[in-house]
Design a protein around this motif. Structure first.
Motif, PDB file in Angstrom:
ATOM      1  N   PHE A 132     -46.321 -77.557  49.682  1.00 41.33           N
ATOM      2  CA  PHE A 132     -45.332 -77.747  49.839  1.00 41.33           C
ATOM      3  C   PHE A 132     -44.354 -78.608  50.053  1.00 41.33           C
ATOM      4  N   PHE A 133     -43.214 -79.518  49.687  1.00 44.65           N
ATOM      5  CA  PHE A 133     -42.516 -80.779  50.564  1.00 44.65           C
ATOM      6  C   PHE A 133     -41.256 -80.588  50.328  1.00 44.65           C
ATOM      7  N   LEU A 134     -41.165 -81.168  51.337  1.00 42.51           N
ATOM      8  CA  LEU A 134     -39.244 -81.846  51.898  1.00 42.51           C
ATOM      9  C   LEU A 134     -38.957 -82.189  50.672  1.00 42.51           C
ATOM     10  N   ASP A 192     -31.997 -69.840  39.267  1.00 46.66           N
ATOM     11  CA  ASP A 192     -31.603 -71.288  39.637  1.00 46.66           C
ATOM     12  C   ASP A 192     -32.122 -72.423  39.245  1.00 46.66           C
ATOM     13  N   GLN A 193     -33.339 -72.564  39.589  1.00 48.00           N
ATOM     14  CA  GLN A 193     -33.912 -73.832  38.355  1.00 48.00           C
ATOM     15  C   GLN A 193     -34.917 -73.610  37.982  1.00 48.00           C
ATOM     16  N   VAL A 194     -34.446 -72.382  37.244  1.00 48.71           N
ATOM     17  CA  VAL A 194     -35.662 -71.970  35.690  1.00 48.71           C
ATOM     18  C   VAL A 194     -35.280 -73.368  34.532  1.00 48.71           C
ATOM     19  N   LEU A 254     -46.734 -75.060  43.649  1.00 49.77           N
ATOM     20  CA  LEU A 254     -45.961 -75.965  44.355  1.00 49.77           C
ATOM     21  C   LEU A 254     -44.709 -76.008  44.004  1.00 49.77           C
ATOM     22  N   THR A 255     -43.797 -76.254  45.501  1.00 49.50           N
ATOM     23  CA  THR A 255     -42.754 -76.067  45.602  1.00 49.50           C
ATOM     24  C   THR A 255     -42.454 -76.946  46.890  1.00 49.50           C
ATOM     25  N   GLY A 256     -40.990 -76.964  45.954  1.00 47.55           N
ATOM     26  CA  GLY A 256     -39.794 -78.177  47.236  1.00 47.55           C
ATOM     27  C   GLY A 256     -38.836 -77.446  47.689  1.00 47.55           C
ATOM     28  N   ILE A 257     -38.534 -78.028  48.466  1.00 43.07           N
ATOM     29  CA  ILE A 257     -37.438 -77.395  49.680  1.00 43.07           C
ATOM     30  C   ILE A 257     -35.861 -79.280  49.658  1.00 43.07           C
ATOM     31  N   THR A 258     -34.941 -78.465  49.439  1.00 45.36           N
ATOM     32  CA  THR A 258     -34.353 -79.762  49.670  1.00 45.36           C
ATOM     33  C   THR A 258     -33.666 -79.900  50.509  1.00 45.36           C
ATOM     34  N   THR A 259     -33.709 -81.191  51.393  1.00 47.14           N
ATOM     35  CA  THR A 259     -33.998 -81.566  53.009  1.00 47.14           C
ATOM     36  C   THR A 259     -32.074 -81.113  53.182  1.00 47.14           C
ATOM     37  N   TYR A 311     -35.741 -86.948  48.820  1.00 45.86           N
ATOM     38  CA  TYR A 311     -34.847 -87.902  48.427  1.00 45.86           C
ATOM     39  C   TYR A 311     -33.468 -87.020  47.189  1.00 45.86           C
ATOM     40  N   HIS A 312     -34.249 -86.477  46.687  1.00 43.62           N
ATOM     41  CA  HIS A 312     -32.928 -84.535  46.472  1.00 43.62           C
ATOM     42  C   HIS A 312     -32.253 -84.332  47.172  1.00 43.62           C
ATOM     43  N   ALA A 313     -32.492 -84.708  48.520  1.00 45.75           N
ATOM     44  CA  ALA A 313     -30.924 -84.427  49.282  1.00 45.75           C
ATOM     45  C   ALA A 313     -29.824 -85.872  49.415  1.00 45.75           C
ATOM     46  N   LEU A 317     -36.434 -86.659  38.350  1.00 47.69           N
ATOM     47  CA  LEU A 317     -37.063 -86.813  39.897  1.00 47.69           C
ATOM     48  C   LEU A 317     -37.627 -85.731  40.265  1.00 47.69           C
ATOM     49  N   MET A 318     -36.868 -84.048  39.482  1.00 50.53           N
ATOM     50  CA  MET A 318     -38.062 -82.635  40.122  1.00 50.53           C
ATOM     51  C   MET A 318     -38.923 -82.897  38.927  1.00 50.53           C
ATOM     52  N   ALA A 319     -38.546 -83.669  38.107  1.00 52.51           N
ATOM     53  CA  ALA A 319     -40.198 -83.551  36.691  1.00 52.51           C
ATOM     54  C   ALA A 319     -41.331 -84.268  37.465  1.00 52.51           C
ATOM     55  N   ALA A 320     -41.430 -85.720  38.771  1.00 50.22           N
ATOM     56  CA  ALA A 320     -41.831 -86.262  38.869  1.00 50.22           C
ATOM     57  C   ALA A 320     -42.775 -85.132  39.888  1.00 50.22           C
ATOM     58  N   ASP A 321     -42.236 -84.450  40.424  1.00 44.83           N
ATOM     59  CA  ASP A 321     -42.204 -83.836  41.883  1.00 44.83           C
ATOM     60  C   ASP A 321     -43.542 -82.528  41.596  1.00 44.83           C
ATOM     61  N   ILE A 322     -43.550 -82.456  39.999  1.00 48.85           N
ATOM     62  CA  ILE A 322     -43.915 -81.386  39.798  1.00 48.85           C
ATOM     63  C   ILE A 322     -45.306 -81.724  39.037  1.00 48.85           C
ATOM     64  N   ARG A 341     -47.854 -74.135  38.475  1.00 52.00           N
ATOM     65  CA  ARG A 341     -47.473 -72.897  38.435  1.00 52.00           C
ATOM     66  C   ARG A 341     -45.650 -73.006  39.880  1.00 52.00           C
ATOM     67  N   VAL A 342     -44.834 -73.015  39.486  1.00 55.52           N
ATOM     68  CA  VAL A 342     -43.354 -73.334  40.645  1.00 55.52           C
ATOM     69  C   VAL A 342     -42.926 -71.870  41.046  1.00 55.52           C
ATOM     70  N   PRO A 343     -43.079 -71.748  42.195  1.00 58.35           N
ATOM     71  CA  PRO A 343     -41.805 -70.889  42.192  1.00 58.35           C
ATOM     72  C   PRO A 343     -40.839 -71.094  42.985  1.00 58.35           C
ATOM     73  N   SER A 378     -29.353 -88.098  36.992  1.00 62.24           N
ATOM     74  CA  SER A 378     -30.905 -87.915  36.857  1.00 62.24           C
ATOM     75  C   SER A 378     -32.518 -86.942  37.923  1.00 62.24           C
ATOM     76  N   TYR A 379     -31.302 -86.092  38.427  1.00 67.78           N
ATOM     77  CA  TYR A 379     -31.631 -85.252  39.172  1.00 67.78           C
ATOM     78  C   TYR A 379     -33.607 -84.442  38.542  1.00 67.78           C
ATOM     79  N   PRO A 380     -32.837 -83.659  37.444  1.00 67.20           N
ATOM     80  CA  PRO A 380     -34.055 -83.553  36.833  1.00 67.20           C
ATOM     81  C   PRO A 380     -35.413 -84.482  36.490  1.00 67.20           C
TER      82      PRO A 380
HETATM   83  N1  TRP Z   1     -34.245 -78.953  43.288  1.00 69.82           N
HETATM   84  C1  TRP Z   1     -35.139 -77.649  43.926  1.00 69.82           C
HETATM   85  C2  TRP Z   1     -33.628 -76.460  44.800  1.00 69.82           C
HETATM   86  O1  TRP Z   1     -32.803 -77.299  44.708  1.00 69.82           O
HETATM   87  C3  TRP Z   1     -35.894 -78.479  45.330  1.00 69.82           C
HETATM   88  C4  TRP Z   1     -36.797 -78.344  44.863  1.00 69.82           C
HETATM   89  C5  TRP Z   1     -37.103 -80.121  44.056  1.00 69.82           C
HETATM   90  C6  TRP Z   1     -38.284 -78.371  43.821  1.00 69.82           C
HETATM   91  N2  TRP Z   1     -37.831 -81.115  43.767  1.00 69.82           N
HETATM   92  C7  TRP Z   1     -38.668 -79.739  43.391  1.00 69.82           C
HETATM   93  C8  TRP Z   1     -38.590 -77.306  43.257  1.00 69.82           C
HETATM   94  C9  TRP Z   1     -40.063 -79.658  42.770  1.00 69.82           C
HETATM   95  C10 TRP Z   1     -39.424 -76.772  43.445  1.00 69.82           C
HETATM   96  C11 TRP Z   1     -40.463 -77.951  42.599  1.00 69.82           C
HETATM   97  O2  TRP Z   1     -34.412 -75.727  44.970  1.00 69.82           O
END
Ligand code: TRP
Length: 337
Positions: free
Chosen positions: A43-45, A160-162, A9-14, A48-50, A142-147, A154-156, A138-140
């Motif tokens: 794969f998701f947009l 900087d995101q490790v 799983l991975t996310g892309i901030t919009t 909310y992080h944006a 929300l990101m934990a919930a995404d995952i 596995r999260v590519p 609280s960013y981390p």
């Molecule tokens: N924080 C990631 C970035 O800025 C984007 C992201 C949000 C993400 N949620 C995620 C990446 C969950 C992996 C898994 O690049």
């Protein structure tokens, strides 16, 4: 069945327009991996992080459209993957709250992004909290919930995101300890083999440096952008060093081995910078022309993109919903009879 596969799983901030660096470093490898039926990929947009960084609605909307159209134009198979907007899966913010109630505040205090913002304030003798919203803090979570909403294995991500992945593991572990085994501990996958592309000024290509080359520029504009890549003053006929050249580095990211060897030879023989940049533009165009046409079509037909995202959201909600029900029951908020 499919739920037994390795979940990636991975996310892309919009925020921002996809550029060559995003393509080479993240999008191209992700789309290649998405073709494999060995994985269950998400794969998701991260829209909310944006909102944490960007309070311009039109920019958030436009960026999400561009990123979705980019991934689809490059051949993401939405039948073999789950492709969705974070904001279309309300189970994610619901899970965020539950996780917020187990995440240690001290853990969040240590997040690099938050600490950097505090430090910048202190250096400018501002109040340490100046300009910092709770979203950033609280960013981390929300990101934990995404995952964790999908129990991804596995999260590519970029280097900087490790730390965020470590925090997701920490939060998952704490939940499991308190309420019983619920979450899989996710692992960051940092790929050191993909190139970190250099930008116009020779630093890492990044929106924050303003040195990017947008991915789907029409050929003439692409040539113009490439012409802005910083080079030295060596004249045509003078040998040039490929290993310190941004033009060569980008060439390499798009070239076959033979093409790379060929360009190395051109450098040794003193190819003119203007000529090398022309060749580079043609090479990039070879790889991207077809996808660019498709991108233009998709940008003109948002309905099609929306249908794909809606399909992804449905699949995602089904999966996340099952896990959230388990989570809520575990914490003492079971469904009503
Ligand atoms: N924080 C990631 C970035 O800025 C984007 C992201 C949000 C993400 N949620 C995620 C990446 C969950 C992996 C898994 O690049």
């Amino acid at each position: 069945m499919s739920s037994e596969k390795l979940r990636v799983l991975t996310g892309i901030t919009t925020t921002g327009t996809p550029h060559l660096g995003n393509y080479v470093g993240a999008i191209r490898p992700a789309i290649a991996a998405s073709k494999s039926t060995d994985f269950d990929s998400f794969f998701f947009l991260a829209d909310y992080h944006a909102l944490i960084k960007c309070h311009e609605p039109e920019q958030v909307r436009q960026s999400a459209r561009e990123i979705a159209a980019t991934w689809l134009a490059l051949g993401l198979d939405t039948n073999n993957t789950t492709f969705y907007r974070q904001s279309d899966v309300p189970e994610i913010p619901e899970l965020t709250w539950v996780l917020t109630c187990v995440a240690a505040k001290g853990l969040m205090n240590r997040a690099h992004a938050y600490k950097a913002a505090v430090q910048a304030n202190e250096e400018e003798q501002q109040d340490p909290d100046f300009g910092i919203n709770m979203g950033l803090f609280s960013y981390p979570i929300l990101m934990a919930a995404d995952i964790l909403a999908f129990n991804a294995h596995r999260v590519p991500v970029g280097r900087d995101q490790v730390q965020h992945l470590e925090m997701a593991r920490d939060i998952a572990q704490r939940f499991n300890h308190l309420y019983g085994d619920t979450f899989t501990l996710p692992e960051a996958q940092v790929d050191d083999n993909v190139a970190v592309l250099k930008g116009l000024d020779g630093r890492k290509m990044s929106k924050s440096y303003g040195n990017t080359i947008p991915l789907f520029l029409p050929p003439k504009k692409m040539q113009k952008a490439i012409n802005k890549i910083k080079t030295n003053l060596l004249e045509p006929g003078e040998p040039k060093d490929p290993d310190t050249s941004t033009v060569f580095q980008i060439w390499q990211a798009f070239a076959s081995e033979e093409q790379t060897a060929w360009m190395r030879k051109q450098f040794a023989e003193g190819i003119a910078w203007g000529q090398a940049k022309k060749e580079l533009c043609a090479l990039i165009n070879d790889e991207l022309a077809e996808a660019r046409d498709e991108y233009e079509r998709l940008m003109a037909d948002p309905g099609f993109v929306d249908v794909q995202l809606r399909k992804g959201a449905e699949k995602a909600r089904e999966r996340a919903g099952r896990l959230l029900a388990k989570v809520k029951t575990a914490v003492g908020i079971p469904p009503l009879a």
